[in-house]
Scaffold this active site. Structure first.
Site, PDB file in Angstrom:
ATOM      1  N   LYS A  75      12.657 -15.605  -9.561  1.00 42.17           N
ATOM      2  CA  LYS A  75      12.453 -14.559 -10.570  1.00 42.17           C
ATOM      3  C   LYS A  75      11.485 -15.038 -11.639  1.00 42.17           C
ATOM      4  O   LYS A  75      10.567 -14.334 -12.027  1.00 42.17           O
ATOM      5  CB  LYS A  75      13.816 -14.195 -11.177  1.00 42.17           C
ATOM      6  CG  LYS A  75      13.961 -12.866 -11.732  1.00 42.17           C
ATOM      7  CD  LYS A  75      14.122 -11.726 -10.756  1.00 42.17           C
ATOM      8  CE  LYS A  75      13.899 -12.003  -9.322  1.00 42.17           C
ATOM      9  NZ  LYS A  75      13.780 -10.987  -8.401  1.00 42.17           N
ATOM     10  N   CYS A  85       0.832  -1.192   0.000  1.00 38.43           N
ATOM     11  CA  CYS A  85       0.000   0.000   0.000  1.00 38.43           C
ATOM     12  C   CYS A  85       0.874   1.253   0.000  1.00 38.43           C
ATOM     13  O   CYS A  85       1.836   1.349   0.755  1.00 38.43           O
ATOM     14  CB  CYS A  85      -0.966   0.095   1.177  1.00 38.43           C
ATOM     15  SG  CYS A  85      -2.135  -1.246   1.256  1.00 38.43           S
ATOM     16  N   GLU A 122       7.900 -15.332 -10.243  1.00 41.63           N
ATOM     17  CA  GLU A 122       7.300 -14.011  -9.991  1.00 41.63           C
ATOM     18  C   GLU A 122       6.724 -13.386 -11.252  1.00 41.63           C
ATOM     19  O   GLU A 122       5.630 -12.853 -11.229  1.00 41.63           O
ATOM     20  CB  GLU A 122       8.379 -13.035  -9.463  1.00 41.63           C
ATOM     21  CG  GLU A 122       8.639 -13.088  -7.999  1.00 41.63           C
ATOM     22  CD  GLU A 122       9.752 -12.128  -7.621  1.00 41.63           C
ATOM     23  OE1 GLU A 122       9.525 -11.279  -6.755  1.00 41.63           O
ATOM     24  OE2 GLU A 122      10.866 -12.203  -8.188  1.00 41.63           O
ATOM     25  N   ARG A 181       4.066  -0.388  -4.657  1.00 43.63           N
ATOM     26  CA  ARG A 181       3.761  -0.851  -3.293  1.00 43.63           C
ATOM     27  C   ARG A 181       2.444  -1.627  -3.231  1.00 43.63           C
ATOM     28  O   ARG A 181       2.106  -2.207  -2.195  1.00 43.63           O
ATOM     29  CB  ARG A 181       3.682   0.348  -2.341  1.00 43.63           C
ATOM     30  CG  ARG A 181       4.978   1.100  -2.191  1.00 43.63           C
ATOM     31  CD  ARG A 181       4.824   2.251  -1.217  1.00 43.63           C
ATOM     32  NE  ARG A 181       4.537   1.779   0.120  1.00 43.63           N
ATOM     33  CZ  ARG A 181       5.449   1.484   1.039  1.00 43.63           C
ATOM     34  NH1 ARG A 181       6.723   1.639   0.763  1.00 43.63           N
ATOM     35  NH2 ARG A 181       5.112   1.053   2.227  1.00 43.63           N
ATOM     36  N   LYS A 222       6.090  -4.640  -3.830  1.00 40.91           N
ATOM     37  CA  LYS A 222       7.536  -4.543  -3.673  1.00 40.91           C
ATOM     38  C   LYS A 222       7.967  -4.463  -2.221  1.00 40.91           C
ATOM     39  O   LYS A 222       8.979  -5.018  -1.828  1.00 40.91           O
ATOM     40  CB  LYS A 222       8.049  -3.317  -4.424  1.00 40.91           C
ATOM     41  CG  LYS A 222       9.555  -3.266  -4.454  1.00 40.91           C
ATOM     42  CD  LYS A 222      10.081  -2.620  -5.683  1.00 40.91           C
ATOM     43  CE  LYS A 222      11.574  -2.793  -5.798  1.00 40.91           C
ATOM     44  NZ  LYS A 222      11.959  -4.134  -6.228  1.00 40.91           N
ATOM     45  N   GLU A 250      17.289 -18.099  -6.647  1.00 40.50           N
ATOM     46  CA  GLU A 250      16.876 -16.778  -7.112  1.00 40.50           C
ATOM     47  C   GLU A 250      16.364 -16.844  -8.560  1.00 40.50           C
ATOM     48  O   GLU A 250      15.373 -16.200  -8.897  1.00 40.50           O
ATOM     49  CB  GLU A 250      18.040 -15.787  -6.978  1.00 40.50           C
ATOM     50  CG  GLU A 250      17.770 -14.406  -7.527  1.00 40.50           C
ATOM     51  CD  GLU A 250      16.576 -13.689  -6.900  1.00 40.50           C
ATOM     52  OE1 GLU A 250      16.054 -14.139  -5.872  1.00 40.50           O
ATOM     53  OE2 GLU A 250      16.159 -12.663  -7.472  1.00 40.50           O
ATOM     54  N   ASN A 310      -1.963   2.418   5.447  1.00 38.77           N
ATOM     55  CA  ASN A 310      -1.081   1.330   5.052  1.00 38.77           C
ATOM     56  C   ASN A 310      -0.686   0.596   6.324  1.00 38.77           C
ATOM     57  O   ASN A 310      -0.256   1.227   7.290  1.00 38.77           O
ATOM     58  CB  ASN A 310       0.168   1.892   4.356  1.00 38.77           C
ATOM     59  CG  ASN A 310       1.265   0.854   4.227  1.00 38.77           C
ATOM     60  OD1 ASN A 310       0.984  -0.318   4.010  1.00 38.77           O
ATOM     61  ND2 ASN A 310       2.514   1.279   4.366  1.00 38.77           N
ATOM     62  N   GLY A 311      -0.834  -0.721   6.336  1.00 36.56           N
ATOM     63  CA  GLY A 311      -0.469  -1.493   7.524  1.00 36.56           C
ATOM     64  C   GLY A 311      -1.537  -2.526   7.805  1.00 36.56           C
ATOM     65  O   GLY A 311      -2.319  -2.898   6.917  1.00 36.56           O
ATOM     66  N   HIS A 330      16.547 -37.356  -4.826  1.00 32.52           N
ATOM     67  CA  HIS A 330      15.744 -37.575  -3.614  1.00 32.52           C
ATOM     68  C   HIS A 330      14.335 -37.003  -3.757  1.00 32.52           C
ATOM     69  O   HIS A 330      13.682 -36.713  -2.757  1.00 32.52           O
ATOM     70  CB  HIS A 330      16.449 -36.947  -2.407  1.00 32.52           C
ATOM     71  CG  HIS A 330      17.797 -37.528  -2.160  1.00 32.52           C
ATOM     72  ND1 HIS A 330      17.995 -38.836  -1.783  1.00 32.52           N
ATOM     73  CD2 HIS A 330      19.032 -36.979  -2.296  1.00 32.52           C
ATOM     74  CE1 HIS A 330      19.289 -39.066  -1.654  1.00 32.52           C
ATOM     75  NE2 HIS A 330      19.944 -37.959  -1.971  1.00 32.52           N
ATOM     76  N   TRP A 352      -2.649  -2.853  -1.685  1.00 35.81           N
ATOM     77  CA  TRP A 352      -2.319  -4.265  -1.770  1.00 35.81           C
ATOM     78  C   TRP A 352      -3.171  -4.915  -0.682  1.00 35.81           C
ATOM     79  O   TRP A 352      -2.938  -4.719   0.506  1.00 35.81           O
ATOM     80  CB  TRP A 352      -0.829  -4.503  -1.505  1.00 35.81           C
ATOM     81  CG  TRP A 352      -0.397  -5.914  -1.687  1.00 35.81           C
ATOM     82  CD1 TRP A 352       0.002  -6.506  -2.851  1.00 35.81           C
ATOM     83  CD2 TRP A 352      -0.287  -6.925  -0.670  1.00 35.81           C
ATOM     84  NE1 TRP A 352       0.344  -7.815  -2.622  1.00 35.81           N
ATOM     85  CE2 TRP A 352       0.170  -8.101  -1.295  1.00 35.81           C
ATOM     86  CE3 TRP A 352      -0.541  -6.949   0.706  1.00 35.81           C
ATOM     87  CZ2 TRP A 352       0.386  -9.291  -0.598  1.00 35.81           C
ATOM     88  CZ3 TRP A 352      -0.333  -8.133   1.399  1.00 35.81           C
ATOM     89  CH2 TRP A 352       0.134  -9.281   0.738  1.00 35.81           C
TER      90      TRP A 352
HETATM   91  C1  G6P Z   1       8.836  -8.609  -1.783  1.00 34.48           C
HETATM   92  C2  G6P Z   1       9.333  -8.216  -3.163  1.00 34.48           C
HETATM   93  C3  G6P Z   1      10.652  -8.936  -3.467  1.00 34.48           C
HETATM   94  C4  G6P Z   1      11.673  -8.664  -2.370  1.00 34.48           C
HETATM   95  C5  G6P Z   1      11.111  -9.009  -0.982  1.00 34.48           C
HETATM   96  C6  G6P Z   1      12.028  -8.499   0.114  1.00 34.48           C
HETATM   97  O1  G6P Z   1       8.446  -9.925  -1.784  1.00 34.48           O
HETATM   98  O2  G6P Z   1       8.374  -8.521  -4.140  1.00 34.48           O
HETATM   99  O3  G6P Z   1      11.170  -8.481  -4.716  1.00 34.48           O
HETATM  100  O4  G6P Z   1      12.811  -9.426  -2.613  1.00 34.48           O
HETATM  101  O5  G6P Z   1       9.846  -8.382  -0.794  1.00 34.48           O
HETATM  102  O6  G6P Z   1      12.045  -7.095   0.059  1.00 34.48           O
HETATM  103  P1  G6P Z   1      13.182  -6.221   0.692  1.00 34.48           P
HETATM  104  O7  G6P Z   1      12.747  -4.816   0.437  1.00 34.48           O
HETATM  105  O8  G6P Z   1      13.240  -6.556   2.150  1.00 34.48           O
HETATM  106  O9  G6P Z   1      14.451  -6.569  -0.006  1.00 34.48           O
END
Ligand code: G6P
Length: 586
Positions: free
Chosen positions: A462, A2, A465, A27, A581, A458, A96-97, A481, A72
């Protein structure tokens, strides 16, 4: 998680807030709304969907004071009714929160006759403010805040008044100080080009913002001073600059992010070494991509600096029976510096006596207020929800720290050439055929050993996502396994092989997958691996480099791969469904 913004000035509030919401959309982007005070009356527009849906209606709003929100969803599905602002009587609020005790509060307000329209936790806030209002909005917000449990960054306006009142606990609020106008917002990007100075609120702070003043108060309504800082958000860095998406733009910015991070580390090197060298244990933590950088940090510290290290997801660490103590150093990796789990884990470890080092791209964030020392990540604004350049820069920061502790000058020299290595990787990358294979696959699995395993995790995150293709990341040794049961002609396994010492073992795993008829790709820096599989699998060759530097080349390749697949499948790589994000709720 948010985004909120408030504006008090003499311009058109609807337009200014709309523009700020566009910049905060990373956000959250499932619904948006704006409330402005126009001729003493409160006018509201809100809608499910992206901020752009408010384009026309926001222009039509009059008034020069207002608040806005991009959501969000946490409580209540993303629809028009649950979109903020929420209203009770003459009060409108954006939040937001997460209000943890909203159910009790709602019940008691309903018992008193209040009617609720939404399923959100946030709607209790305007109801409480309305109930407590006796001619002073700040006082009513302070009383409301005293009833709330949980996290909030909230902005309230009232019909007939010319002020915005802000309150903050565990969710970020910054004030933007301009000429004849003032702002409040979740994040600096919303204020790019709007005001020259900012002021960062702390938990428990309240603020009253008018066209001519921005004043911070404590819960006793006493004025308090917070440092005034230059507003470093640059409008330019928030534009697409000719690229079709932020993801590809930011991916190409990785070389500069790594270069700036390595340079900036020079300034904190001595302080970081003295903060960490006394520790007999290092715990790395983070969420999402940052956790994957933490996994690399663990390897760098253990293998290069010889310091015992562990890595734990922040969401797990905050509920662990704490094994952090006085001689522990917690290294918290977080791009935003606001991720609730990471910040809470750091607070908890600090209470146990640990030293906290923050590796962050956000110098004014919550994590830096908890940390004893900050290791700067200099990636600049990252708008795409999926992290790209910030991950590369986090790797560079962690490797710089491990090298400083190990006095390994040879590798430090190689790290200083990493920006050129990343550029070379991206320029020569031939990943289009592999992207087509991914787009066709029923599942995509990423495999690696040692450092390559962290990178594989990672790569898998990626791709998931931004493409929504199912899959996972596994250590190559675990293949037999379980994951082998998933392999058939419709699944793709991508092996990352950059460590010569482990390459023989990794190549055996490739053979085992090939012999089960699965589609196979190999991403490697090693000529002998390339040679062995060039006719039997899809091979992507990266520039030869040291295995500790290789994650930087591999990361860029995997990010590019995920981007291509998203484009092929017509997904929006910048705003993946259901994600945000900055995750400031649990
Ligand atoms: C969310 C974002 C990711 C990010 C993660 C941690 O899930 O979508 O891209 O890696 O948060 O965020 P930070 O700001 O703590 O790196």
């Amino acid at each position: 998680m948010c985004g909120i913004i408030g504006y008090a000035g003499s311009g058109n509030a609807g337009e200014i807030i709309y523009d700020g919401l566009l910049k905060l959309e990373y956000r959250g982007y499932d619904s948006a709304g704006i409330a402005v005070l126009d001729g003493g009356k409160c006018a509201i527009v809100k809608s499910a969907g992206r901020v752009k849906k408010l384009n026309t209606s926001a222009q039509l709003l009059g008034g020069s004071i207002g608040i806005g929100h991009t959501r969000w969803a946490t409580h209540g599905k993303p629809d028009d009714v649950n979109a903020h602002p929420h209203v009770c009587g003459k009060i409108a609020v954006v939040h937001n929160g997460e209000i943890e005790n909203y159910a009790e509060l709602k019940k008691s307000l309903m018992d008193g006759g209040d009617k609720f329209l939404s399923q959100t936790d946030s709607e209790v806030i305007p109801h409480l403010i309305n109930k407590f209002y006796c001619g002073d909005l700040l006082e009513a917000v302070i009383k409301c805040a005293s009833m709330l449990k949980g996290s909030y960054a909230l902005l309230a306006i009232r019909e007939g008044s010319g002020e915005i009142v802000a309150a903050k606990n565990r969710s970020p609020v910054i004030l933007g100080l301009g000429e004849n106008c003032n702002f409040c917002a979740s994040d600096e990007p919303a204020l790019a080009g709007k005001c020259p100075r900012i002021c960062v609120l702390e938990d428990g702070d309240f603020a009253v913002i008018t066209k001519d003043s921005a004043t911070v108060y404590n819960s006793k309504k006493q004025k308090i001073n917070r440092a005034v800082l230059p507003n470093s958000a640059k409008e330019q860095s928030l534009s697409l600059g000719g690229y079709p998406h932020y993801m590809i733009k930011e991916l190409w910015e990785a070389p500069a992010a790594v270069k700036n991070t390595v340079t900036a580390f020079g300034e904190v090197k001595n302080a970081v070494c003295s903060a960490i060298c006394g520790a007999d244990k290092i715990i790395f933590t983070g969420c999402g991509t940052a956790y994957h950088a933490a996994l690399l940090g663990k390897r760098y510290f253990a293998e290069l600096a010889g310091i015992p290290a562990e890595a734990e997801y922040a969401g797990e660490l905050r509920y662990d029976k704490l094994y952090a103590g006085k001689n522990t150093c917690l290294i918290a990796v977080t791009q935003s510096g606001e991720t609730a789990d990471t910040v809470e884990a750091a607070i908890l470890c600090k209470k146990s006596g640990a030293t906290i080092a923050a590796v962050t791209n956000s110098p004014h964030s919550a994590i830096t207020r908890t940390a004893d020392i900050t290791v700067p990540v200099c990636a600049g604004a990252e708008i795409c929800v999926a992290a790209t350049k910030s991950y590369s820069a986090q790797i560079a920061a962690l490797l710089s720290a491990a090298l400083a502790l190990s006095q390994n000058t040879g590798l430090a020299e190689e790290l200083s050439n990493a920006p050129a290595l990343i550029s070379q990787t991206l320029q020569n990358l031939d990943i289009y055929a592999l992207a087509e294979m991914c787009a066709r696959a029923r599942g995509v699995y990423f495999m690696g050993r040692g450092i390559d395993y962290a990178v594989a995790l990672e790569g898998s995150l990626k791709l998931k996502e931004v493409s929504y293709i199912a899959g996972g990341g596994y250590p190559s040794g675990e293949l037999k396994h379980g994951p082998l049961a998933l392999i058939d002609g419709s699944t793709l396994s991508i092996f990352i092989i950059t460590d010569a010492a482990l390459s023989q073992k990794s190549m055996e795993a490739v053979e085992q997958t090939l012999s089960r008829g699965g589609m196979v790709a190999v991403i490697t820096t090693l000529p002998h691996v390339h040679k062995r599989f060039e006719r039997r699998a899809e091979v992507v060759t990266l520039p030869e480099c040291n295995k500790y530097i290789a994650p930087l080349a591999a990361a860029s390749a995997l990010q590019f791969l995920a981007y291509r697949v998203a484009v092929i499948l017509n997904r929006d790589p910048d705003k993946p469904r259901n994600l945000a994000k900055s995750v400031t709720v649990e």
